[in-house]
Design a protein around this motif. Structure first.
Motif, PDB file in Angstrom:
ATOM      1  N   GLY A 151      18.523 -12.083  15.137  1.00 32.89           N
ATOM      2  CA  GLY A 151      19.797 -12.740  15.271  1.00 32.89           C
ATOM      3  C   GLY A 151      19.676 -14.068  14.730  1.00 32.89           C
ATOM      4  N   ARG A 152      18.413 -14.213  13.943  1.00 34.05           N
ATOM      5  CA  ARG A 152      18.409 -15.645  13.546  1.00 34.05           C
ATOM      6  C   ARG A 152      19.511 -15.977  12.426  1.00 34.05           C
ATOM      7  NH1 ARG A 152      13.368 -15.955  10.565  1.00 34.05           N
ATOM      8  NH2 ARG A 152      13.122 -18.173  10.976  1.00 34.05           N
ATOM      9  N   GLY A 153      19.874 -17.338  12.610  1.00 37.92           N
ATOM     10  CA  GLY A 153      21.473 -17.519  11.724  1.00 37.92           C
ATOM     11  C   GLY A 153      20.757 -18.093  10.393  1.00 37.92           C
ATOM     12  N   ALA A 154      21.710 -18.600   9.774  1.00 34.66           N
ATOM     13  CA  ALA A 154      21.305 -19.326   8.524  1.00 34.66           C
ATOM     14  C   ALA A 154      20.630 -20.645   8.506  1.00 34.66           C
ATOM     15  CB  ALA A 154      22.801 -19.629   7.804  1.00 34.66           C
ATOM     16  N   ALA A 155      20.968 -21.362   9.770  1.00 32.63           N
ATOM     17  CA  ALA A 155      20.194 -22.655   9.788  1.00 32.63           C
ATOM     18  C   ALA A 155      18.829 -22.351  10.044  1.00 32.63           C
ATOM     19  CB  ALA A 155      20.795 -23.054  11.459  1.00 32.63           C
ATOM     20  N   ALA A 156      18.355 -21.197  10.995  1.00 35.79           N
ATOM     21  CA  ALA A 156      16.915 -21.069  11.171  1.00 35.79           C
ATOM     22  C   ALA A 156      16.311 -20.749   9.857  1.00 35.79           C
ATOM     23  CB  ALA A 156      16.878 -20.045  12.326  1.00 35.79           C
ATOM     24  N   GLN A 157      17.040 -19.720   9.142  1.00 35.47           N
ATOM     25  CA  GLN A 157      16.426 -19.222   8.009  1.00 35.47           C
ATOM     26  C   GLN A 157      16.284 -20.496   6.826  1.00 35.47           C
ATOM     27  OE1 GLN A 157      15.533 -16.170   6.653  1.00 35.47           O
ATOM     28  NE2 GLN A 157      16.344 -14.849   8.274  1.00 35.47           N
ATOM     29  N   GLY A 158      17.446 -21.445   6.828  1.00 32.32           N
ATOM     30  CA  GLY A 158      17.096 -22.574   5.980  1.00 32.32           C
ATOM     31  C   GLY A 158      15.915 -23.623   6.394  1.00 32.32           C
ATOM     32  N   ALA A 159      15.687 -23.503   7.493  1.00 31.75           N
ATOM     33  CA  ALA A 159      14.847 -24.533   8.033  1.00 31.75           C
ATOM     34  C   ALA A 159      13.363 -24.037   7.622  1.00 31.75           C
ATOM     35  CB  ALA A 159      14.412 -24.437   9.535  1.00 31.75           C
ATOM     36  N   SER A 160      13.078 -22.757   6.989  1.00 32.34           N
ATOM     37  CA  SER A 160      11.861 -22.357   6.628  1.00 32.34           C
ATOM     38  C   SER A 160      11.777 -22.118   5.043  1.00 32.34           C
ATOM     39  CB  SER A 160      11.375 -20.819   7.110  1.00 32.34           C
ATOM     40  OG  SER A 160      12.501 -19.799   6.594  1.00 32.34           O
ATOM     41  N   LEU A 161      12.994 -22.578   4.513  1.00 31.15           N
ATOM     42  CA  LEU A 161      13.150 -22.185   3.067  1.00 31.15           C
ATOM     43  C   LEU A 161      12.531 -23.385   2.224  1.00 31.15           C
ATOM     44  CD1 LEU A 161      14.666 -20.366   1.140  1.00 31.15           C
ATOM     45  CD2 LEU A 161      16.560 -21.780   1.055  1.00 31.15           C
ATOM     46  N   GLY A 162      12.736 -24.518   2.899  1.00 30.38           N
ATOM     47  CA  GLY A 162      11.871 -25.591   1.954  1.00 30.38           C
ATOM     48  C   GLY A 162      10.338 -25.488   2.089  1.00 30.38           C
ATOM     49  N   ARG A 163       9.842 -25.131   3.124  1.00 27.47           N
ATOM     50  CA  ARG A 163       8.270 -25.064   3.171  1.00 27.47           C
ATOM     51  C   ARG A 163       7.724 -24.052   2.477  1.00 27.47           C
ATOM     52  NH1 ARG A 163       8.716 -24.340   9.775  1.00 27.47           N
ATOM     53  NH2 ARG A 163       8.773 -21.709   9.806  1.00 27.47           N
ATOM     54  N   ASP A 164       8.605 -22.812   2.136  1.00 32.97           N
ATOM     55  CA  ASP A 164       8.213 -21.555   1.590  1.00 32.97           C
ATOM     56  C   ASP A 164       8.258 -21.974   0.298  1.00 32.97           C
ATOM     57  OD1 ASP A 164       8.084 -20.492   4.038  1.00 32.97           O
ATOM     58  OD2 ASP A 164       9.661 -19.050   3.642  1.00 32.97           O
ATOM     59  N   GLN A 165       9.371 -22.528  -0.273  1.00 31.86           N
ATOM     60  CA  GLN A 165       9.694 -22.872  -1.750  1.00 31.86           C
ATOM     61  C   GLN A 165       8.233 -24.107  -2.387  1.00 31.86           C
ATOM     62  OE1 GLN A 165      12.059 -21.682  -4.180  1.00 31.86           O
ATOM     63  NE2 GLN A 165      10.227 -22.647  -5.323  1.00 31.86           N
ATOM     64  N   ALA A 166       8.034 -24.824  -1.169  1.00 33.99           N
ATOM     65  CA  ALA A 166       6.915 -25.807  -1.720  1.00 33.99           C
ATOM     66  C   ALA A 166       5.548 -25.071  -2.001  1.00 33.99           C
ATOM     67  CB  ALA A 166       6.595 -26.563  -0.576  1.00 33.99           C
ATOM     68  N   LEU A 167       5.475 -23.895  -1.150  1.00 36.62           N
ATOM     69  CA  LEU A 167       4.140 -22.988  -1.304  1.00 36.62           C
ATOM     70  C   LEU A 167       4.301 -22.376  -2.632  1.00 36.62           C
ATOM     71  CD1 LEU A 167       1.387 -21.625  -0.634  1.00 36.62           C
ATOM     72  CD2 LEU A 167       2.854 -19.903   0.805  1.00 36.62           C
TER      73      LEU A 167
END
Length: 336
Positions: A151-167
């Motif tokens: 049930g993780r929403g868009a906010a939780a997904q967005g929080a990890s997006l930046g660090r994943d893109q940096a990798l």
């Protein structure tokens, strides 16, 4: 008329209990006050909880009488006090965890060599996310992730997006396992439309609990059902075990991104229905089936009804027998 014996004194100590509790006697007095519009001050001597909880208030003109405060006013106030108390305890828990984390490192026998402890308990979502972000900031090679439906929403997904893109920008690779039920999730699809780099995703009928493995040296796993506790694992043997489990699941999974592989329907039975059939044969309830496959109970029951109609079942017991006789579970094994 006096009997010559002293009358018993009415004292608050005759009925002791915690001030934040409402006893049966207090509830009865408050109920009568609501019905009659008031009670006398003397009647509250044995039940001070009605005063402490603010259920009764003095009359302006007659100080010997008390009128009831409406329940619609009292209840939200009492609930708010409870909520505030819980929030205070949670903040205290986080502060204690943060205060003791460096102390745990001092107490670790490995600190003499300058190494980090192999297991660290992370308390609270803020501390968990901070530790993951710090580890990801140092990552250079790969992130392996298992992301069950929670049930993780868009906010939780967005929080990890930046660090994943940096990798990915540093030349790293990301591989993620989801459940089949998320193959068409708008949030998940949007994630891969944004990420640029070597990112892959595959899906399975069922996956394990959430798992993050960074550069095959650090792993993060949940330590409580509500995910407010997590373990940071740096033990090489445990991390190798997690990597092996992930790789085996990855080989069994169906590609989703960047190139999705179709999930074939064999003899009119979909892969999702075959997964449901397998769990039904094991004797699981509708709720357990839904939880294991990452769907709500209503959706699971729709699939069960379609499966029953396809096999011509008229009862739950007959459905299990017909699933076994139909051979669809053997077809599932051949399809994989």
């Amino acid at each position: 008329m006096s009997t010559g014996e002293p009358e018993p004194q009415v004292t608050a100590t005759a009925h002791e209990h915690a001030s934040e509790e409402l006893c049966r006697a207090g509830l009865e007095l408050y109920t009568r006050a609501l019905r009659e519009g008031h009670v006398t001050l003397q009647e509250t001597a044995l039940v001070p909880c009605v005063i402490d909880l603010g259920l009764l208030q003095p009359e302006i003109e007659d100080r010997t009488s008390l009128h009831p405060v409406p329940p619609a006013v009292v209840l939200p106030r009492l609930l708010r006090a409870t909520t505030d108390a819980i929030a205070h305890q949670r903040r205290r828990e986080v502060r204690l965890a943060e205060a003791f984390e460096p102390l745990m490192r001092i107490g670790s026998p490995q600190t003499a060599t300058g190494e980090s402890p192999t297991l660290s308990v992370l308390s609270g979502l803020e501390q968990i996310n901070r530790s993951i972000s710090q580890t990801m900031a140092d990552a250079q090679q790969e992130l392996l992730a298992i992301q069950p439906h929670t049930g993780r929403g868009a906010a939780a997904q967005g929080a990890s997006l930046g660090r994943d893109q940096a990798l990915l920008d540093r030349g790293g690779r990301i591989r993620t396992l989801y459940q089949h039920t998320l193959r068409h999730s708008p949030t998940v699809i949007a994630r891969y439309e944004v990420l640029k780099g070597d990112a892959e995703a595959r899906t399975l009928d069922e996956v394990t609990e959430r798992l993050l493995i960074v550069d095959r040296t650090v792993a993060f796993i949940p330590a409580s059902k509500d995910r407010t506790l997590a373990l940071e694992v740096r033990n090489p043997a445990l991390v190798r075990f997690f990597v092996t489990a992930f790789e085996r699941l990855w080989r069994l999974a169906t590609p989703m991104y960047p190139k999705a592989a179709p999930q074939p329907s064999l003899d009119g039975v979909t892969p999702r229905q075959r997964a449901i059939a397998s769990l039904l044969v094991e004797g699981h309830t509708d709720a357990v089936v839904a939880d294991r496959l990452g769907m709500n109970v209503r959706t699971a029951r729709v699939h069960i009804a379609k499966l029953a109609a396809f096999l011509g079942s008229e009862s739950r017991a007959q459905l299990g027998y017909l699933i076994g006789q139909s051979g669809i579970l053997e077809q599932k094994g051949q399809g994989q």
